[in-house]
Write a protein that holds these residues in place. Structure first.
Motif, PDB file in Angstrom:
ATOM      1  N   SER A 160      21.320  37.944 -20.029  1.00 54.84           N
ATOM      2  CA  SER A 160      21.104  39.294 -19.515  1.00 54.84           C
ATOM      3  C   SER A 160      21.604  40.345 -20.502  1.00 54.84           C
ATOM      4  CB  SER A 160      21.818  39.449 -18.167  1.00 54.84           C
ATOM      5  OG  SER A 160      21.709  40.779 -17.693  1.00 54.84           O
ATOM      6  N   GLY A 161      22.730  40.068 -21.136  1.00 62.18           N
ATOM      7  CA  GLY A 161      23.251  41.015 -22.115  1.00 62.18           C
ATOM      8  C   GLY A 161      22.301  41.202 -23.283  1.00 62.18           C
ATOM      9  N   ALA A 162      21.702  40.091 -23.747  1.00 62.69           N
ATOM     10  CA  ALA A 162      20.733  40.186 -24.843  1.00 62.69           C
ATOM     11  C   ALA A 162      19.502  40.975 -24.404  1.00 62.69           C
ATOM     12  CB  ALA A 162      20.339  38.792 -25.305  1.00 62.69           C
ATOM     13  N   GLN A 163      19.076  40.749 -23.167  1.00 64.20           N
ATOM     14  CA  GLN A 163      17.919  41.501 -22.652  1.00 64.20           C
ATOM     15  C   GLN A 163      18.233  42.993 -22.555  1.00 64.20           C
ATOM     16  OE1 GLN A 163      16.296  40.105 -18.963  1.00 64.20           O
ATOM     17  NE2 GLN A 163      15.053  38.525 -19.969  1.00 64.20           N
ATOM     18  N   GLN A 164      19.412  43.325 -22.040  1.00 62.69           N
ATOM     19  CA  GLN A 164      19.772  44.732 -21.892  1.00 62.69           C
ATOM     20  C   GLN A 164      19.841  45.436 -23.244  1.00 62.69           C
ATOM     21  OE1 GLN A 164      19.960  46.458 -19.010  1.00 62.69           O
ATOM     22  NE2 GLN A 164      19.286  44.540 -18.066  1.00 62.69           N
ATOM     23  N   SER A 165      20.313  44.718 -24.254  1.00 61.43           N
ATOM     24  CA  SER A 165      20.361  45.294 -25.600  1.00 61.43           C
ATOM     25  C   SER A 165      18.943  45.561 -26.109  1.00 61.43           C
ATOM     26  CB  SER A 165      21.095  44.339 -26.539  1.00 61.43           C
ATOM     27  OG  SER A 165      21.087  44.828 -27.863  1.00 61.43           O
ATOM     28  N   ALA A 166      18.037  44.598 -25.866  1.00 56.96           N
ATOM     29  CA  ALA A 166      16.644  44.777 -26.291  1.00 56.96           C
ATOM     30  C   ALA A 166      15.981  45.903 -25.505  1.00 56.96           C
ATOM     31  CB  ALA A 166      15.877  43.475 -26.106  1.00 56.96           C
ATOM     32  N   LEU A 167      16.263  45.983 -24.204  1.00 64.63           N
ATOM     33  CA  LEU A 167      15.671  47.040 -23.385  1.00 64.63           C
ATOM     34  C   LEU A 167      16.085  48.420 -23.871  1.00 64.63           C
ATOM     35  CD1 LEU A 167      16.011  45.493 -19.807  1.00 64.63           C
ATOM     36  CD2 LEU A 167      13.873  46.141 -20.925  1.00 64.63           C
ATOM     37  N   ALA A 192       8.304  45.401 -19.148  1.00 63.39           N
ATOM     38  CA  ALA A 192       9.255  44.377 -19.576  1.00 63.39           C
ATOM     39  C   ALA A 192       9.321  43.334 -18.470  1.00 63.39           C
ATOM     40  CB  ALA A 192      10.623  44.990 -19.836  1.00 63.39           C
ATOM     41  N   ASN A 193       8.713  42.189 -18.690  1.00 63.81           N
ATOM     42  CA  ASN A 193       8.584  41.157 -17.668  1.00 63.81           C
ATOM     43  C   ASN A 193       9.780  40.195 -17.700  1.00 63.81           C
ATOM     44  OD1 ASN A 193       7.322  39.804 -15.578  1.00 63.81           O
ATOM     45  ND2 ASN A 193       6.100  38.512 -16.934  1.00 63.81           N
ATOM     46  N   ARG A 194      10.021  39.582 -16.554  1.00 59.98           N
ATOM     47  CA  ARG A 194      11.078  38.572 -16.394  1.00 59.98           C
ATOM     48  C   ARG A 194      12.451  39.138 -16.773  1.00 59.98           C
ATOM     49  NH1 ARG A 194       7.482  34.958 -19.687  1.00 59.98           N
ATOM     50  NH2 ARG A 194       5.950  34.078 -18.261  1.00 59.98           N
ATOM     51  N   THR A 195      12.741  40.328 -16.285  1.00 59.35           N
ATOM     52  CA  THR A 195      14.033  40.965 -16.564  1.00 59.35           C
ATOM     53  C   THR A 195      15.097  40.409 -15.626  1.00 59.35           C
ATOM     54  OG1 THR A 195      12.912  42.991 -17.245  1.00 59.35           O
ATOM     55  CG2 THR A 195      15.253  43.152 -16.730  1.00 59.35           C
ATOM     56  N   LEU A 196      16.207  39.946 -16.196  1.00 59.22           N
ATOM     57  CA  LEU A 196      17.305  39.389 -15.414  1.00 59.22           C
ATOM     58  C   LEU A 196      18.200  40.507 -14.882  1.00 59.22           C
ATOM     59  CD1 LEU A 196      18.243  36.497 -17.875  1.00 59.22           C
ATOM     60  CD2 LEU A 196      17.045  36.253 -15.685  1.00 59.22           C
ATOM     61  N   PRO A 197      18.949  40.244 -13.802  1.00 59.59           N
ATOM     62  CA  PRO A 197      19.895  41.254 -13.307  1.00 59.59           C
ATOM     63  C   PRO A 197      20.882  41.651 -14.387  1.00 59.59           C
ATOM     64  CG  PRO A 197      19.654  39.444 -11.730  1.00 59.59           C
ATOM     65  CD  PRO A 197      18.942  39.026 -12.976  1.00 59.59           C
ATOM     66  N   ALA A 198      21.280  42.908 -14.364  1.00 59.82           N
ATOM     67  CA  ALA A 198      22.175  43.411 -15.411  1.00 59.82           C
ATOM     68  C   ALA A 198      23.534  42.724 -15.377  1.00 59.82           C
ATOM     69  CB  ALA A 198      22.351  44.921 -15.264  1.00 59.82           C
ATOM     70  N   GLU A 199      23.960  42.255 -14.203  1.00 58.51           N
ATOM     71  CA  GLU A 199      25.254  41.590 -14.092  1.00 58.51           C
ATOM     72  C   GLU A 199      25.066  40.246 -13.406  1.00 58.51           C
ATOM     73  OE1 GLU A 199      27.926  44.116 -12.034  1.00 58.51           O
ATOM     74  OE2 GLU A 199      27.878  45.714 -13.539  1.00 58.51           O
TER      75      GLU A 199
END
Length: 413
Positions: free
Chosen positions: A280-287, A263-270
Motif C-alpha cells: 500500500s505504501g508503494a501504491q500511495q507513493s505512485a499515486l 488507478a485500478n486495484r488500489t489497496l487501503p491506505a492503512e
C-alpha cells in the motif's frame, strides 16, 4: 451518441473497468452498448457465449460482432469476433478481385484454410468504429441513434493509440497511392487494357477503394469527434508513473480526448498486515506522482478477481460517469506577422518531454514524434509558403515559428 474507449497498461484490468463503466452509465439511465473480445468480462455480465451468437453473419455485413445481447436494464453487450471478421473480409476481397486472380492463374483460398493473421484484431476494431456511425444491429430504440453510449474495450497501450490513429493514417496512404485527381482516368482503363492485352481489374475493385475511404472517414470521425473520450486504466506503481505522461502526449498528438485516468486495484491506505502495508505504501507513493500529472480516480481492490455482476456493480459505484467530451485540442496558428513577422503553429502535448520530441518538415507536412507515437500533420496553405525558424516545447505545447519565405510570400505594395 457518445463513445468511451477504455485502454491502459497490460494486466491493469482494462476489460473489467470497461464493463463497470458500461454498467455505470446504464444504471444512470442511459442506453449503453459494450463491445469487447474478453470472454471473462462477458461471463461476469452474464452474457457468456450468447453475446454475438451470430458473428459470422455479422462479418458478412462488414461488422465484427453479432446482434448485441441485453444483460441488464439499458445495457447491451456484443463480442468482437476478429477471426470470423477476417475470414469474411478476405473472402469479399477475393470476390472483388476475381477477374485479376483468374488472369494470374491464382487459386482462391477456401474458407476452411483461411486463418487469422496478425493485425486482424485491429481490422475488426476499425470496422466496429465505422459501424458505430452507420448503425449497429439489435437497435433498441427505433427512429434514433441506437445507444446513448458505446464503450469499446481496446488493447493495451501503446497498441490502442496506434489503432485510434489508424483511420487517419490509412486514409493518407490511400490518397498517396490513389490520388483523387487520377480517378478521372477510370474511363480509359478498358481501352488501355485492350492495348496492353491485360484485363483491367474489376470495376468493383475501384469502387471498393472509394468505400474504404468512406468507412475510414467514418471511423476517423468516431475517434476525434465530440462526445468521444479515452479512459486510461493503470495499476498504481512504477510502470504507471513511467507510462502515463507518454500516454497523455500520445492522445493529444493524435487528437483524442482524455476522459479519465483510473488507478485500478488500489489497496487501503492503512493496513495492520505488514506485507499489505508495504504494498500500500508503494501504491500511495505512485499515486502521488500520478496525481502530479493528471486527475486520478481510484478503484478499490476487491480482494478477489471481479467475476460477477455484483462485483462489477461495486466497482461501477466508484467510477465517474463519462464526460460529455468536446474533443482534444487541434493544432492552432497564431498570427504574429505584424508584431514579430512570424506565424506560430501550436499543438498541446501535455506530458511530453523535450528529449522524447521529434519534428521533421517534409514538403507540406509536419512529422511530429512524441515518444513511441508519430503523426503526419498537413500544413495550412499560409504555412506552406514559410520556412521554420525554430521550434520548442513551452508550457506543455509544441510551438513552431514559421517565417514567410520572401520568394513565395506575396510582396506588400
Amino acid at each position: 451518441m457518445r463513445v468511451l474507449f477504455v485502454t491502459g497498461t497490460g494486466g491493469a484490468g482494462r476489460s473489467t473497468v470497461a464493463s463497470a463503466s458500461a454498467l455505470r452509465c446504464a444504471r444512470a439511465g442511459g442506453s449503453t452498448l459494450l463491445l469487447t473480445s474478453d470472454d471473462g468480462a462477458l461471463a461476469a455480465l452474464g452474457a457468456g457465449g450468447a453475446a454475438g451468437a451470430e458473428p459470422a453473419a455479422a462479418a458478412e455485413d462488414g461488422l465484427p460482432f453479432g446482434a448485441p445481447v441485453a444483460v441488464a436494464d439499458g445495457l447491451w453487450v456484443a463480442r468482437i469476433d476478429a477471426p470470423a471478421h477476417f475470414r469474411a473480409s478476405l473472402d469479399r476481397l477475393q470476390e472483388r478481385g476475381e477477374s485479376v486472380l483468374g488472369y494470374l492463374g491464382a487459386t482462391p483460398l477456401e474458407a476452411e484454410e483461411i486463418t487469422e493473421l496478425p493485425g486482424a484484431e485491429a481490422l475488426a476494431l476499425l470496422s466496429a468504429l465505422a459501424g458505430l456511425v452507420s448503425g449497429t444491429p439489435g437497435t433498441p430504440h427505433a427512429g434514433r441513434a441506437p445507444y446513448d453510449l458505446v464503450v469499446v474495450d481496446l488493447p493495451p497501450l501503446p497498441d490502442a493509440l496506434r489503432l485510434l490513429a489508424l483511420p487517419e493514417e490509412l486514409r493518407r496512404y490511400l490518397r498517396r497511392l490513389l490520388p483523387p485527381e487520377r480517378q478521372a482516368a477510370r474511363a480509359l482503363r478498358p481501352f488501355l487494357a485492350q492495348l496492353a492485352g491485360v484485363p483491367a481489374p474489376a470495376e468493383r475493385l475501384y469502387e471498393a477503394a472509394v468505400g474504404w475511404d468512406a468507412r475510414l472517414a467514418a471511423a476517423e470521425a468516431v475517434v476525434t469527434g465530440p462526445g468521444v473520450g479515452v479512459r486510461l486504466v493503470l495499476e498504481p506503481g512504477d510502470r504507471a508513473v513511467r507510462e502515463l505522461p507518454q500516454a497523455l502526449a500520445g492522445l493529444a498528438l493524435h487528437g483524442v480526448a482524455l476522459d479519465a485516468v483510473v488507478a485500478n486495484r488500489t489497496l487501503p491506505a492503512e493496513s495492520a498486515d505488514p506485507w499489505l502495508a508495504e504494498l500500500s505504501g508503494a501504491q500511495q507513493s505512485a499515486l502521488k506522482e500520478l496525481r502530479d500529472t493528471a486527475d486520478v480516480t481510484e478503484l478499490p481492490h476487491l480482494g478477489r478477481e471481479p467475476g460477477t455482476a455484483a462485483d462489477l456493480a461495486e466497482l461501477a459505484d466508484a467510477l465517474p460517469g463519462p464526460g460529455n467530451g468536446t474533443g482534444a485540442e487541434a493544432p492552432a496558428v497564431d498570427n504574429l506577422l505584424a508584431a514579430e513577422g512570424v506565424l506560430v503553429w501550436r499543438l498541446p502535448l501535455p506530458g511530453a518531454e523535450r528529449h522524447d520530441l521529434g519534428l521533421v518538415r517534409r514538403g507540406d507536412e509536419l512529422i511530429v514524434t512524441a515518444g513511441p507515437y508519430r503523426r503526419v500533420l498537413p500544413l495550412a496553405s499560409a504555412l506552406r509558403r514559410c520556412t521554420i525558424e525554430r521550434a520548442g516545447l513551452y508550457e506543455g505545447e509544441l510551438r513552431v515559428r514559421f517565417r514567410p519565405d520572401p520568394g513565395l510570400w506575396p510582396a506588400k505594395d
